[in-house]
Structure formats: C-alpha cells, structure tokens
Design a protein around this motif. Structure first.
Motif, short mmCIF file in Angstrom:
data_model
loop_
_atom_site.label_atom_id
_atom_site.label_comp_id
_atom_site.label_asym_id
_atom_site.label_seq_id
_atom_site.Cartn_x
_atom_site.Cartn_y
_atom_site.Cartn_z
N ASN A 1 0.79 -1.24 0.00
CA ASN A 1 0.00 0.00 0.00
C ASN A 1 0.82 1.29 0.00
OD1 ASN A 1 -2.50 -1.38 -0.03
ND2 ASN A 1 -2.24 -1.80 2.15
N VAL A 2 2.11 1.17 -0.28
CA VAL A 2 2.88 2.40 -0.50
C VAL A 2 2.47 2.98 -1.85
CG1 VAL A 2 5.16 3.31 -1.03
CG2 VAL A 2 4.85 1.78 0.91
N MET A 3 2.12 4.25 -1.85
CA MET A 3 1.72 4.89 -3.10
C MET A 3 2.97 5.20 -3.92
SD MET A 3 -1.04 5.61 -4.64
CE MET A 3 -2.22 5.58 -3.28
N LEU A 4 3.14 4.46 -5.00
CA LEU A 4 4.34 4.68 -5.83
C LEU A 4 4.20 5.96 -6.65
CD1 LEU A 4 4.93 1.01 -7.05
CD2 LEU A 4 6.16 2.23 -5.26
N VAL A 5 3.06 6.10 -7.24
CA VAL A 5 2.80 7.31 -8.05
C VAL A 5 1.37 7.77 -7.79
CG1 VAL A 5 2.66 8.28 -10.37
CG2 VAL A 5 4.40 6.56 -9.87
N GLU A 6 1.23 9.04 -7.55
CA GLU A 6 -0.12 9.60 -7.42
C GLU A 6 -0.15 10.95 -8.12
OE1 GLU A 6 -1.60 10.49 -3.48
OE2 GLU A 6 -3.64 10.04 -4.15
N VAL A 7 -1.09 11.10 -9.01
CA VAL A 7 -1.24 12.36 -9.73
C VAL A 7 -2.68 12.84 -9.54
CG1 VAL A 7 -1.14 13.54 -11.95
CG2 VAL A 7 0.47 11.69 -11.46
N ILE A 8 -2.81 14.05 -9.04
CA ILE A 8 -4.13 14.66 -8.92
C ILE A 8 -4.13 15.90 -9.79
CG2 ILE A 8 -5.80 15.72 -7.35
CD1 ILE A 8 -4.48 14.09 -5.08
#
Lengths: 177, 193
Positions: A86-93
């Motif tokens: 559950n580590v967020m590797l990539v998050e784009v908002i």
C-alpha cells in the motif's frame, strides 16, 4: 437477443468442460457497449493444451527488439516485491483526474479515475507472479516467447479483475475465474 | 522555465539512479513532489532498486558517444574524448577552486535572468532567477564534488557522490520554485517520504 444466444452457446462448452477445467483458470472477457454484450470465456488449461498441437509459428512468438527488455522484468518484479504494501508509488491529482499506482497483495495496481460525472475509470491489476512467469516464457536463444508458457503466466494470475474499464455507457472487463 | 524544471528533475533522477547501488540502507527511496497552483499535484515514491533496473535498461541503449556508460557500469561515467572538457581537466580546476576559498565562480546577467554559482564555506550554491518569481536553488556540499571527482582519468564517481549527498545534504537534491510550480526531489529511507 442474438448476442445472448451467442454468449449462451459460447458458455455451453465451458460448462460442459467444467470437470476438465475445475482446477484451472478461466479468463473471462466481457464487453458492454450500448446494446451489445459480449462475453468470451477462455479456459486457459485447454488453451495450453491446444498450443501444444499448434504449428510452430503459433508455439513461438518472435518478440524482436522487445526481447532485450524481458529479462529485466525479473529484476523489476524483485524490486517491486521489496516494496511495502500500500505504498503509493505514483499519485497524480489534476483537477478531477486521479491516477494512482501502488502495490497490493503481490499485484501492481493502476487506477485512473476521471472523477467528473460519467468520467472514465480504469482499473488494472498486474499480478507480479504472472510477470515473473512471463520471464520464464522467454527463450533468449531464439528471442521468442513460448506461447504455452505465456498462457501459463496468465494461469498464475489469482482470481479477480485484471482490467476493468468504464467509460460512459461502455464497459470492458477482463477477469480471472 | 517548465523545460528547465523538467530537465533539472530528469537530470537529478538520472544522477540519483546512477548512484543507487551505493546508497544502501540510508537512502532507499527517491521522492518527487510537484505542486502547481492550478491544482495539479504529483507524488512519486520509488525504491532506488527499481530505478537501478531502469538505469540498467537505459544504459544498454545509450548511443550517445559523449556519455558511454559501458557494459560494466558501476556508477562511474566516462566522457568521450571529443568532449570540450575532460574530467581530468575538471579535476584540476576543482582543486584550484578548492584552494581559493570562498569565491563567486559564475555570474551571468541576461535581461531578467540571473545565474549565480558561488562558494560559501563548504558548500557550492547554484541559483537561477528568472523574471523575479522563478527560482532554482541547489546547494552542493564540497565533499560531494570531492567524491564525484575522486575517480581516475575520465571517470566520475557518481555512486560515491550521491551517497555523500544523501548523507551530508539532508537528502535534499533539488528545489525549484517556478512561480506557479514547485518541484522538490529528495532521497531518504521512508517509503512515503
């Protein structure tokens, strides 16, 4: 109605084969668009057997330049398996758009959500076990992938959705049984 | 300016990736944060091991003769002979700069754009200002450059330099403030940054 009949006819042999494929995976491809509904079950164990009787051209897939990258997939898998859950590797908002790439239960998950009303959602699950199995399908000497082992790689995928795309009235879903 | 930001970010990532094998347990993750006033946020948290693999792939396809990673890449980059400045020359120049103490190395004023590179104490500062509100700030500890240039011939010890930067620069690699956009790149041992 016609499509319903086609789907029923397609499913019939699968149902009859139930005893044969009880312990094997079935890949189910579903497409819904307006008044069209397509469902194609692919029994992977039978596909694997069928490949054994196929001509050589179908047994091996020439991967050309892509072949040089395949051995690295094993290293990618190893590196990803060291990543905590559950580590967020990539998050784009970006406004309403939300893209996430993370690991969950030995799967690389990609989620795209356009957010706004009737916006598209894309969920892709890449089982690391399948990727690792795909590496085994590669024959460096001939720069080919063995089709039977590719099918085996798919069989390594745990049950559940592999791909699920909803875009307005259209929906595509590929899942393992 | 956006191109500059991307170039700097990419450059930093490449340099980081080259340094990965030696970073060990003290800096296993690279983090990139991009924030735009318009509401776009980008968060990237990647294990160094993953970038190492990507670099291995990239190095196999580097055709630029000016930067030959070679088959046995260990983080040291050899420059081609046709480069304007050999690393050996850079090494000599650095030694002279090192002995000179605090100094302004580079000052460029071009319209609204200014570039300053100077030494204060044991750090080299790189500052780029454009149109008043676009800023690039980097500070590189002297020890990082020392390690970078401690190879032989045309080699750069990127592995050692990055290891040094991770330990002696609080993990900070780059901060860019481009008016509407901020970019921060750093390395540490926390998966979530």
């Amino acid at each position: 109605m016609f499509l319903t009949k086609v789907a029923a006819l397609t499913l019939l042999p699968v149902a009859l084969m139930g005893g044969v494929v009880a312990n094997s995976s079935i890949m189910l491809v579903e497409v819904d668009a307006d008044d069209v509904h397509i469902m194609v079950p692919v029994p992977l164990s039978l596909a694997q057997v069928a490949v054994a009787f196929a001509p050589d051209e179908a047994k091996y897939v020439d991967v050309e330049e892509a072949g040089q990258y395949i051995p690295y997939l094993a290293d990618f898998v190893d590196a990803l398996r060291d990543v905590p859950e559950n580590v967020m590797l990539v998050e784009v908002i970006d406004g309403d758009d939300h893209v996430q790439v993370f690991l969950e239960d030995d799967n690389l998950r990609v989620s795209v959500d356009e957010g706004h009303d009737r916006g598209a959602t894309v969920n892709v699950r890449v089982p690391l076990a399948s990727v690792a199995a795909m590496v085994d399908a590669y024959d460096a000497d001939t720069n080919t992938l063995r089709t039977s082992r590719l099918v085996g790689a798919l069989r390594a995928a745990p049950s559940g959705d592999l791909v699920h795309v909803i875009d307005g009235d259209e929906e595509v879903r590929i899942r393992m049984w | 300016m956006t191109r500059k930001v991307l170039t700097l970010a990419l450059g930093a990532i490449l340099v980081l990736a080259a340094g990965t094998p030696a970073l060990g347990q003290t800096a296993e993750w690279i983090h990139i944060r991009v924030t735009e006033d318009e509401g776009t946020n980008v968060n990237v948290n990647l294990p160094m091991s993953l970038i190492t693999v990507a670099m291995e792939i990239a190095q196999q396809h580097v055709s630029d003769e000016a930067m030959d990673f070679g088959d046995d890449f260990d983080g040291r980059i050899s420059f081609g002979r046709h480069h304007d400045m050999e690393v050996e020359d850079l090494r000599k120049m650095w030694q002279e700069l090192r002995d000179a103490g605090d100094a302004d190395y580079v000052q460029v004023e071009d319209g609204d754009e200014t570039v300053n590179i100077y030494r204060r104490g044991e750090r080299v500062f790189i500052e780029v200002d454009e149109d008043g509100d676009e800023k690039v700030r980097m500070q590189v500890p002297f020890s990082v450059v020392d390690v970078l240039l401690d190879g032989e011939g045309n080699e750069l010890n990127l592995v050692g330099a990055l290891n040094e930067m991770a330990q002696n620069n609080d993990g900070e690699v780059l901060q860019v403030n481009d008016g509407d956009t901020t970019v921060r790149i750093w390395i540490d041992d926390n998966p979530q940054g």
